[in-house]
Design an enzyme around this catalytic site. Structure first.
Site, PDB file in Angstrom:
ATOM      1  N   GLU A 127       0.948  -1.215  -0.080  1.00 46.15           N
ATOM      2  CA  GLU A 127       0.026   0.025  -0.035  1.00 46.15           C
ATOM      3  C   GLU A 127       1.025   1.377   0.042  1.00 46.15           C
ATOM      4  O   GLU A 127       1.439   1.397   0.966  1.00 46.15           O
ATOM      5  CB  GLU A 127      -0.783   0.055   1.370  1.00 46.15           C
TER       6      GLU A 127
ATOM      7  N   GLU B 123     -11.729   2.774   5.688  1.00 44.50           N
ATOM      8  CA  GLU B 123     -10.760   2.937   7.019  1.00 44.50           C
ATOM      9  C   GLU B 123     -10.517   4.363   7.358  1.00 44.50           C
ATOM     10  O   GLU B 123      -9.861   5.339   6.869  1.00 44.50           O
ATOM     11  CB  GLU B 123      -9.602   2.460   6.295  1.00 44.50           C
TER      12      GLU B 123
END
Length: 276
Positions: free
Chosen positions: A143, A246
């Protein structure tokens, strides 16, 4: 409509962690993700998933000493044995939780070292991790993270992440495309989705409102439009992944704070139910 997973590390923080599974299911989520499962017995976590009809779709491999500020091991020279031990532990949990994806955090560029000097070791570690994960039927995700939230993080841009995936050459190594981080570093979200999603190298999305990381209907990103883009491109290329939520609820850790901010999700679930 995209499939949404509740990130239980950030949502429902007014509740004890194990009670967040129930809350997510009541609010209409079909899946969950979170940072780390390792403080809990995998059997207890699996029981919470099963009791609520939830899928576990993502968690992170152990990142080193999180409390001391470490944010991953994969790019760090001299930590290869610890990285491998952490990955094997993550795979044990993934098996117990039937979780198809493990996020491997890259780590921070050590003081005095050039980013370029870390690239070879990073690729080597990911090749090993992807091989182990493939044997277990799992994907490994990397990521890009913005340097405002995590200064000196090794991986910051989408194009760099995709270059790494291509360099590793493992079909089960993919990019975790967090649109909050992408907006802060690069922007141009819709075009990046159109470019990268059909490649087969995107394994997961995450969302949050920018710049404050609150609900996706707060801030500068038009998530309704972004969801339409994901739907359109996913339908064309056959992508069937999840979008992880998130974000930090604007009302914080107060009773009902997360649920009160889920108007955006309720609208999308209602629209999906009404669609022919």
């Amino acid at each position: 409509m995209p499939r949404f997973a509740a990130n239980l590390s950030m949502l429902y923080t007014e509740l004890d962690f194990l009670d967040r599974f129930d809350a997510a299911a009541r609010d209409g989520f079909g899946a969950v993700e979170y940072l780390f499962p390792y403080d809990y017995d995998a059997r207890e976590l699996r029981a919470r998933l099963d009791a609520n009809g939830l899928q576990q779709v993502l968690f992170n491999a152990p990142p080193g000493d999180w409390g001391a500020g470490e944010r991953g091991l994969a790019c760090l020279p001299g930590r290869e044995a610890e990285f491998r031990e952490a990955m094997l532990r993550a795979l044990d949990y993934a098996h117990a939780l039937d979780c198809p994806r493990i996020h491997v955090m890259a780590g921070l560029v050590p003081d005095g070292m050039a980013r370029e000097a870390l690239a070879g070791g990073y690729v080597d570690n990911l090749q090993w991790a992807a091989q182990q994960a493939a044997q277990a039927g799992r994907d490994v995700l990397i990521e890009p993270i913005n340097t405002r939230d995590i200064p000196r993080f090794f991986l910051n841009r989408q194009d760099h992440a995709h270059e790494i995936v291509q360099a590793v050459g493992a079909p089960n190594l993919k990019v975790q495309m967090d649109l909050y981080h992408c907006q802060i570093v690069e922007g141009d979200l819709a075009m990046k989705i159109r470019k990268h999603l059909p490649s087969g190298r995107v394994g997961h999305f995450q969302i949050a409102g920018a710049p404050q990381r609150h609900e996706p209907d707060v801030g500068e990103i038009n998530h309704d439009y972004i969801f339409e883009v994901i739907d359109e491109v996913a339908a064309a290329c056959g992508w069937q992944g999840w979008v992880g939520c998130e974000y930090r609820p604007a009302r914080g850790a107060v009773p009902g704070g997360t649920s009160d901010g889920l108007g955006w999700l309720r609208r999308r679930l209602a629209a999906g139910a009404a669609a022919p």
